[in-house]
Design a protein around this motif. Structure first.
Motif, PDB file in Angstrom:
ATOM      1  N   VAL A   1       4.092   9.186 -10.916  1.00 42.39           N
ATOM      2  CA  VAL A   1       4.458  10.346 -10.810  1.00 42.39           C
ATOM      3  C   VAL A   1       6.140  10.554 -10.944  1.00 42.39           C
ATOM      4  N   ASN A   2       6.586  11.744 -11.356  1.00 39.27           N
ATOM      5  CA  ASN A   2       7.948  12.089 -11.624  1.00 39.27           C
ATOM      6  C   ASN A   2       8.936  11.769 -10.570  1.00 39.27           C
ATOM      7  N   HIS A   3       8.357  12.050  -9.219  1.00 36.59           N
ATOM      8  CA  HIS A   3       9.423  11.595  -8.240  1.00 36.59           C
ATOM      9  C   HIS A   3       9.841  10.285  -8.280  1.00 36.59           C
ATOM     10  N   ALA A   4       8.793   9.117  -8.530  1.00 36.24           N
ATOM     11  CA  ALA A   4       9.113   7.885  -8.658  1.00 36.24           C
ATOM     12  C   ALA A   4       9.830   7.361  -9.949  1.00 36.24           C
ATOM     13  N   LEU A   5       9.239   8.123 -10.909  1.00 32.19           N
ATOM     14  CA  LEU A   5       9.986   7.791 -12.349  1.00 32.19           C
ATOM     15  C   LEU A   5      11.478   8.150 -12.202  1.00 32.19           C
TER      16      LEU A   5
ATOM     17  N   ALA B   1       0.831  -1.232  -0.072  1.00 33.28           N
ATOM     18  CA  ALA B   1       0.081   0.036  -0.031  1.00 33.28           C
ATOM     19  C   ALA B   1       0.738   1.276  -0.118  1.00 33.28           C
ATOM     20  N   ALA B   2       1.960   1.204   0.815  1.00 32.42           N
ATOM     21  CA  ALA B   2       2.937   2.446   0.703  1.00 32.42           C
ATOM     22  C   ALA B   2       3.571   2.449  -0.330  1.00 32.42           C
ATOM     23  N   PHE B   3       4.241   1.616  -1.003  1.00 31.33           N
ATOM     24  CA  PHE B   3       5.063   1.377  -2.218  1.00 31.33           C
ATOM     25  C   PHE B   3       4.152   1.733  -3.160  1.00 31.33           C
ATOM     26  N   VAL B   4       2.946   1.256  -3.638  1.00 35.39           N
ATOM     27  CA  VAL B   4       2.081   1.716  -4.473  1.00 35.39           C
ATOM     28  C   VAL B   4       1.376   2.906  -4.484  1.00 35.39           C
ATOM     29  N   GLY B   5       1.438   3.589  -3.212  1.00 27.95           N
ATOM     30  CA  GLY B   5       1.043   4.693  -3.020  1.00 27.95           C
ATOM     31  C   GLY B   5       2.126   5.809  -3.388  1.00 27.95           C
ATOM     32  N   TRP B   6       3.335   5.401  -3.214  1.00 25.02           N
ATOM     33  CA  TRP B   6       4.470   6.194  -3.567  1.00 25.02           C
ATOM     34  C   TRP B   6       4.641   6.467  -4.961  1.00 25.02           C
ATOM     35  N   TYR B   7       4.685   5.357  -5.840  1.00 19.83           N
ATOM     36  CA  TYR B   7       4.833   5.610  -7.198  1.00 19.83           C
ATOM     37  C   TYR B   7       3.294   6.168  -7.969  1.00 19.83           C
ATOM     38  N   ASN B   8       2.235   6.019  -7.283  1.00 17.65           N
ATOM     39  CA  ASN B   8       1.019   6.799  -7.634  1.00 17.65           C
ATOM     40  C   ASN B   8       0.680   8.035  -7.315  1.00 17.65           C
ATOM     41  N   GLY B   9       1.667   8.749  -6.591  1.00 16.57           N
ATOM     42  CA  GLY B   9       1.346  10.033  -5.945  1.00 16.57           C
ATOM     43  C   GLY B   9       0.276  10.215  -4.661  1.00 16.57           C
TER      44      GLY B   9
ATOM     45  N   ALA C   1      -5.426  21.327 -14.032  1.00 13.13           N
ATOM     46  CA  ALA C   1      -3.970  21.836 -13.740  1.00 13.13           C
ATOM     47  C   ALA C   1      -3.096  20.477 -14.012  1.00 13.13           C
ATOM     48  N   GLU C   2      -3.459  19.321 -13.572  1.00 11.89           N
ATOM     49  CA  GLU C   2      -2.606  18.090 -13.566  1.00 11.89           C
ATOM     50  C   GLU C   2      -2.411  17.702 -14.989  1.00 11.89           C
ATOM     51  N   VAL C   3      -3.254  17.975 -15.578  1.00  7.33           N
ATOM     52  CA  VAL C   3      -3.140  17.583 -17.186  1.00  7.33           C
ATOM     53  C   VAL C   3      -2.276  18.614 -17.807  1.00  7.33           C
ATOM     54  N   LYS C   4      -2.324  19.950 -17.493  1.00  9.39           N
ATOM     55  CA  LYS C   4      -1.646  21.068 -18.078  1.00  9.39           C
ATOM     56  C   LYS C   4      -0.070  20.666 -17.779  1.00  9.39           C
ATOM     57  N   ARG C   5       0.262  19.984 -16.500  1.00  9.51           N
ATOM     58  CA  ARG C   5       1.538  20.049 -15.850  1.00  9.51           C
ATOM     59  C   ARG C   5       2.187  18.754 -16.332  1.00  9.51           C
ATOM     60  N   ALA C   6       1.574  17.676 -17.142  1.00 11.11           N
ATOM     61  CA  ALA C   6       2.046  16.392 -17.360  1.00 11.11           C
ATOM     62  C   ALA C   6       3.207  16.654 -18.336  1.00 11.11           C
ATOM     63  N   ARG C   7       4.154  15.606 -18.120  1.00 18.86           N
ATOM     64  CA  ARG C   7       5.545  15.587 -18.940  1.00 18.86           C
ATOM     65  C   ARG C   7       4.920  14.863 -20.335  1.00 18.86           C
ATOM     66  N   ASP C   8       5.707  15.108 -21.471  1.00 18.71           N
ATOM     67  CA  ASP C   8       5.400  14.727 -22.460  1.00 18.71           C
ATOM     68  C   ASP C   8       5.251  13.088 -22.589  1.00 18.71           C
ATOM     69  N   GLY C   9       4.033  12.704 -23.157  1.00 12.92           N
ATOM     70  CA  GLY C   9       3.492  11.082 -23.180  1.00 12.92           C
ATOM     71  C   GLY C   9       2.908  10.841 -22.137  1.00 12.92           C
ATOM     72  N   ALA C  10       2.503  11.623 -21.067  1.00 11.76           N
ATOM     73  CA  ALA C  10       1.789  11.182 -19.825  1.00 11.76           C
ATOM     74  C   ALA C  10       0.307  11.943 -19.752  1.00 11.76           C
ATOM     75  N   PRO C  11      -0.616  11.202 -19.127  1.00 13.02           N
ATOM     76  CA  PRO C  11      -1.907  11.922 -19.226  1.00 13.02           C
ATOM     77  C   PRO C  11      -2.053  13.012 -18.246  1.00 13.02           C
ATOM     78  N   ARG C  12      -1.136  12.911 -17.194  1.00 12.90           N
ATOM     79  CA  ARG C  12      -1.081  14.103 -16.188  1.00 12.90           C
ATOM     80  C   ARG C  12      -0.007  13.907 -15.289  1.00 12.90           C
ATOM     81  N   GLU C  13       0.321  15.022 -14.618  1.00  8.85           N
ATOM     82  CA  GLU C  13       1.290  14.828 -13.339  1.00  8.85           C
ATOM     83  C   GLU C  13       0.605  15.232 -12.140  1.00  8.85           C
ATOM     84  N   LYS C  14       0.335  14.390 -11.257  1.00 11.73           N
ATOM     85  CA  LYS C  14      -0.557  14.441 -10.076  1.00 11.73           C
ATOM     86  C   LYS C  14       0.168  15.494  -8.946  1.00 11.73           C
ATOM     87  N   PHE C  15      -0.586  16.337  -8.605  1.00 11.44           N
ATOM     88  CA  PHE C  15      -0.201  16.941  -7.224  1.00 11.44           C
ATOM     89  C   PHE C  15      -0.149  15.715  -6.309  1.00 11.44           C
TER      90      PHE C  15
END
Length: 436
Positions: free
Chosen positions: A173-177, A120-128, A410-424
């Motif tokens: 999310v970017n921090h996990a990637l 739960a913690a690890f999945v939560g980490w990469y899912n933001g 706002a999340e959609v606008k801040r997405a990296r190339d090729g991603a649907p969104r970048e979550k807050f």
């Protein structure tokens, strides 16, 4: 008019709201509460970021939220901002649809060592998830161990093994990637107490491991039962075991051509997580055998090296003050969804963490049928108006569905190339985006 409060905006919560609409039409008002400013629960924070087609079910929930008699009430924590008792004063029925967001403990020594995480913690980490964004797992070692033989274990393995390019189109999310992009992991060992015929891995998720750019799945052919025994399995399980047989037949040269080895170690029961300087260095394992379908230890002990351990053995529901809780099963104490008069539970909060996303739909309809028999036409309670008055008195920063749509934009606008969104990844950031 009937007034229903649903606690939790994941699949169970939305299917329950949908059921209320179908049964009562315009003669019901439903408020869906969530402790976060954003809806969808498991869909947003539990489904793997590279499984966007599964996440697409949110559109069904969005249609429910946009109807006139259902509203989203975000950023409200039950037990802190408002009590269950207070909600019961406002609503004819309160339904707990909180899911099972916390990790089940193994009870073995060493699970609290550094770089050991529950799924739960690890999945939560990469899912933001805001609660796990600061997890900071270390992937600088060569060996990782994943404990568990279900789909969540496969998700974790896949996330650890993929290249950056393979995450194209995902909402990891970017921090996990960025952390995973610098991973030194060369071997991921998947530990399971029982054998290939007892796995809870579905063919689709298992098959994905055979198509990774830099990882190769393998297992000891001796762990496989005679192929003739596969006939007794259900079709899905048989497909999964067939995939495992294919993994066992991969030539050694093909394994050598890949940078990461994914090793399925069956009949392997973790007995302790070993550490030095407060950090994990390995997992002590006992070889098992099956007796009447149960894993029984043989006394053979060995150690699997590990600088990272992720435990994927199940989840449990979060207790809520003044609500009876079943500690053994990690869920609210209930009888077919009834906790006490006016208070109900649904989904994983009712039955424990079993079933798929779709399993929650009949569960939601079943609990609404029970509520209908219990409350009749309603008791003239104030419903959302009563809560709104309380929220104003307590100066709660309640987030509506329109606020979520601003966060979404706002999340959609801040997405990296090729991603649907970048979550807050912080609640404060979400609220700031909602307020422009």
């Amino acid at each position: 008019m009937r007034h229903i409060a649903i606690i939790g905006s994941g699949p169970a919560g939305y299917y329950t709201a949908e059921a209320a609409q179908k049964l009562w039409g315009d003669d019901v008002r439903v408020d869906i509460f969530d402790s976060l400013p954003v809806p969808y629960g498991l869909i947003r924070f539990g489904v793997a970021p590279d499984h966007q087609s599964i996440k697409g079910v949110y559109r069904r929930y969005e249609a429910t939220s946009l109807s006139d008699n259902v509203r989203f009430v975000g950023n409200v924590t039950i037990g802190r901002d408002v009590t269950i008792g207070e909600l019961q004063e406002f609503y004819d029925a309160v339904v707990l649809a909180t899911g099972a967001p916390h990790d089940k403990k193994t009870g073995i020594a060493g699970e609290d060592l550094g770089n050991v995480f529950g799924s739960a913690a690890f999945v939560g980490w990469y899912n933001g998830h805001p609660g796990f964004a600061s997890l900071d797992p270390k992937v600088s070692g060569k060996h990782a161990v994943v404990i568990g033989n279900g789909n969540v274990a496969l998700d974790v393995v896949r996330i650890l093994a993929k290249t950056r390019d393979e995450f194209h189109g995902s909402d990891i999310v970017n921090h996990a990637l960025d952390v995973l992009d610098h991973s030194k992991v060369a071997k991921v060992t998947v530990l399971g107490r029982r054998g290939p015929h007892q796995i809870a891995m579905t063919p689709k998720e298992l098959g994905e491991l055979g198509h990774l750019e830099r990882a190769s799945p393998r297992l000891d052919p001796a762990d496989l039962p005679p192929e003739s025994e596969d006939a007794a399995l259900d079709p899905g399980q048989r497909k999964s075991v067939t995939l495992l047989r294919g993994f066992a037949a991969i030539p050694e040269a093909d394994h050598a051509a890949k940078a990461i080895e994914v090793d399925f170690d069956f009949f392997a029961s973790p007995k302790a997580i070993l550490g030095g300087d407060d950090r994990v260095i390995g997992v002590e394992v006992e070889r098992t055998k099956l007796e009447d379908g149960r894993a029984v230890g043989t006394g053979e002990i060995y150690t699997v090296p590990a600088e990272l351990v992720v435990i994927c053995i199940g989840y449990q529901t979060s207790p809520i003050p003044d609500v009876p809780f079943d500690e053994k099963n990690g869920r609210f104490a209930n009888e077919e969804g009834r906790i006490r008069p006016g208070l109900y539970c649904v989904g994983w909060a009712r039955r424990g963490p079993t079933g798929t996303i779709g399993t929650n739909r009949p569960d939601g309809f079943a609990v609404i049928e029970k509520i209908a028999g219990d409350i009749g036409d309603g008791a003239g309670k104030p419903g959302g108006d009563g809560f709104d008055k309380l929220a104003n008195e307590r100066n709660l920063a309640v987030m509506a569905f329109d606020d979520w749509k601003k966060i979404d934009e706002a999340e959609v606008k801040r997405a990296r190339d090729g991603a649907p969104r970048e979550k807050f990844i912080a609640v404060e950031e979400m609220i700031a985006a909602a307020r422009g």
